[in-house]
Design a protein around this motif. Sequence first.
Motif, mmCIF file in Angstrom:
data_model
loop_
_atom_site.group_PDB
_atom_site.id
_atom_site.type_symbol
_atom_site.label_atom_id
_atom_site.label_comp_id
_atom_site.label_asym_id
_atom_site.label_seq_id
_atom_site.Cartn_x
_atom_site.Cartn_y
_atom_site.Cartn_z
ATOM 1 N N HIS A 254 8.573 9.040 81.089
ATOM 2 C CA HIS A 254 8.290 9.560 79.747
ATOM 3 C C HIS A 254 6.799 9.501 79.433
ATOM 4 O O HIS A 254 6.272 10.356 78.721
ATOM 5 C CB HIS A 254 9.085 8.790 78.686
ATOM 6 N N GLN A 255 6.090 8.528 80.012
ATOM 7 C CA GLN A 255 4.646 8.456 79.811
ATOM 8 C C GLN A 255 3.934 9.574 80.580
ATOM 9 O O GLN A 255 2.939 10.129 80.101
ATOM 10 C CB GLN A 255 4.132 7.092 80.257
ATOM 11 N N LEU A 256 4.447 9.907 81.751
ATOM 12 C CA LEU A 256 3.854 10.997 82.525
ATOM 13 C C LEU A 256 4.085 12.341 81.844
ATOM 14 O O LEU A 256 3.227 13.226 81.897
ATOM 15 C CB LEU A 256 4.424 10.987 83.939
ATOM 16 N N LYS A 257 5.217 12.501 81.210
ATOM 17 C CA LYS A 257 5.440 13.708 80.415
ATOM 18 C C LYS A 257 4.399 13.799 79.302
ATOM 19 O O LYS A 257 3.897 14.885 78.981
ATOM 20 C CB LYS A 257 6.844 13.701 79.828
ATOM 21 N N ARG A 258 4.052 12.666 78.738
ATOM 22 C CA ARG A 258 3.017 12.649 77.698
ATOM 23 C C ARG A 258 1.660 13.057 78.273
ATOM 24 O O ARG A 258 0.886 13.754 77.604
ATOM 25 C CB ARG A 258 2.935 11.260 77.060
ATOM 26 N N LEU A 259 1.363 12.646 79.503
ATOM 27 C CA LEU A 259 0.121 13.112 80.140
ATOM 28 C C LEU A 259 0.151 14.625 80.321
ATOM 29 O O LEU A 259 -0.834 15.317 80.029
ATOM 30 C CB LEU A 259 -0.055 12.450 81.510
ATOM 31 N N ALA A 260 1.278 15.141 80.828
ATOM 32 C CA ALA A 260 1.387 16.580 81.044
ATOM 33 C C ALA A 260 1.193 17.353 79.747
ATOM 34 O O ALA A 260 0.641 18.466 79.741
ATOM 35 C CB ALA A 260 2.743 16.913 81.660
ATOM 36 N N ARG A 261 1.601 16.767 78.640
ATOM 37 C CA ARG A 261 1.453 17.441 77.346
ATOM 38 C C ARG A 261 0.014 17.442 76.857
ATOM 39 O O ARG A 261 -0.318 18.156 75.901
ATOM 40 C CB ARG A 261 2.359 16.765 76.313
ATOM 41 N N ARG A 262 -0.861 16.683 77.507
ATOM 42 C CA ARG A 262 -2.288 16.696 77.140
ATOM 43 C C ARG A 262 -3.074 17.759 77.896
ATOM 44 O O ARG A 262 -4.205 18.078 77.522
ATOM 45 C CB ARG A 262 -2.917 15.320 77.396
ATOM 46 N N VAL A 263 -2.497 18.323 78.951
ATOM 47 C CA VAL A 263 -3.192 19.381 79.691
ATOM 48 C C VAL A 263 -3.617 20.529 78.775
ATOM 49 O O VAL A 263 -4.748 21.030 78.884
ATOM 50 C CB VAL A 263 -2.324 19.887 80.859
ATOM 51 N N PRO A 264 -2.753 21.013 77.849
ATOM 52 C CA PRO A 264 -3.177 22.123 76.978
ATOM 53 C C PRO A 264 -4.420 21.832 76.152
ATOM 54 O O PRO A 264 -5.159 22.767 75.809
ATOM 55 C CB PRO A 264 -1.962 22.349 76.075
ATOM 56 N N LEU A 265 -4.680 20.562 75.849
ATOM 57 C CA LEU A 265 -5.892 20.238 75.097
ATOM 58 C C LEU A 265 -7.131 20.492 75.946
ATOM 59 O O LEU A 265 -8.160 20.955 75.437
ATOM 60 C CB LEU A 265 -5.842 18.779 74.623
ATOM 61 N N GLY A 266 -7.042 20.210 77.234
ATOM 62 C CA GLY A 266 -8.151 20.529 78.125
ATOM 63 C C GLY A 266 -8.320 22.023 78.305
ATOM 64 O O GLY A 266 -9.445 22.537 78.326
ATOM 65 N N LEU A 267 -7.210 22.738 78.425
ATOM 66 C CA LEU A 267 -7.288 24.196 78.521
ATOM 67 C C LEU A 267 -7.894 24.794 77.265
ATOM 68 O O LEU A 267 -8.694 25.732 77.328
ATOM 69 C CB LEU A 267 -5.892 24.784 78.750
ATOM 70 N N ALA A 268 -7.502 24.255 76.102
ATOM 71 C CA ALA A 268 -8.015 24.787 74.836
ATOM 72 C C ALA A 268 -9.523 24.631 74.740
ATOM 73 O O ALA A 268 -10.202 25.470 74.128
ATOM 74 C CB ALA A 268 -7.333 24.094 73.660
ATOM 75 N N ARG A 269 -10.064 23.589 75.351
ATOM 76 C CA ARG A 269 -11.522 23.421 75.338
ATOM 77 C C ARG A 269 -12.231 24.571 76.049
ATOM 78 O O ARG A 269 -13.391 24.860 75.760
ATOM 79 C CB ARG A 269 -11.910 22.098 76.008
ATOM 80 N N THR A 270 -11.532 25.233 76.970
ATOM 81 C CA THR A 270 -12.128 26.375 77.667
ATOM 82 C C THR A 270 -11.881 27.682 76.927
ATOM 83 O O THR A 270 -12.385 28.720 77.357
ATOM 84 C CB THR A 270 -11.596 26.493 79.105
ATOM 85 N N GLY A 271 -11.080 27.650 75.853
ATOM 86 C CA GLY A 271 -10.953 28.815 74.991
ATOM 87 C C GLY A 271 -9.583 29.431 74.840
ATOM 88 O O GLY A 271 -9.357 30.232 73.936
#
Length: 361
Positions: A254-271
């Motif tokens: 469940h913690q790794l799922k939480r990490l995966a859910r943070r990927v979009p925040l990094g993508l959003a930084r690129t636009g």
Amino acid sequence: MTQRKRGRALGLPFPGTAGLWNAITDVPGVELGEVTLISGEGPLRPGHGPVRTGVTAILPRGKAKAHVPCAAGYYSLNGNGEMTGVVWIEESGELQTPITITNTHSCGVTRDATIRWLVGRGVGTGQDWGLPVAAETYDGDLNDINGFHVTAEHTIAALDSARSGPIPMGSVGGGTGMLTYDFKAGNGSASRVVDIAGGRYTLGVFVQSNFGRREDFTVLGVPAGRHLLHGKLRGKEQGSVIAIVATDAPLMAHQLKRLARRVPLGLARTGTVGNNSSGDIFLAFSTANEQAFSLRSGLLHMEALGNGDIDQLFTATVEATEEAVIDSMLMADTMVGRDGNTAIALPADELLTLMTRFGRM
């Protein structure tokens, strides 16, 4: 052809402390291999080419321990894409196979070939069947995608060639025919080293990057895409992105799922905003607790960081995702594909001029 350089080598001030290779292979045990297929030129002739594609393989514990599962979790920001095997990961909390990434119409080939590879090595998956993880993004702008050029043999070769150490980026492996923000892109990776609860851990992100509208492209807060509008091929938001997050930090599913859910925040930084046509699917796994995952029954003893201690891993995921996407573009050369379609390289000199003008250098 000039030598392409990654963002840090160009002086881009990405935050965070990177590992030795600044790649997913900084996580101990993780191995990556690829097969790149480039041939032909001129008009599209389905079944003949031009061919601009390939396959990438990621082995969480390397070839020697391919039979040992990892704790894992996945997340889909937008589901217009494919990643096989995630239903069982959601159910069991385990990743039991290598990961392959290729083009959309070869995803099934690499999935089935992974089972062949496991059976051929006498490895197995700890049960009588296998549900491999295979993911895809679309490369039909440059590649004869309906020619089905990726074979089981290519996939097995990618798995066999997997290794630790520095990895090639840009137009290689499954990323060969991909574009990002309408520049040539493909494979990218980055890593972060963090100190948590008395331990030092590594987190790495790998992306097969194939998304974005040029006007949205952003680098460290600079709206670069608005100033680099020449040479667009797609001229619209199209494509997908697959991200794989690996860490040696002891985390539960469940913690790794939480990490995966943070990927979009990094993508959003690129636009990007994750458009309807984009398949944005992410998987995170931990190589910790190897002894426990080597057992298939009985009382298992595992370690896990407390939820209050994983904020730095969230930050690491966001930072490494952003950098991996940018490097997937900076490391790719201009490519001419089917019907003369041309995906231009991100002009590093023009980008650096913009970054200086906006006070980022």
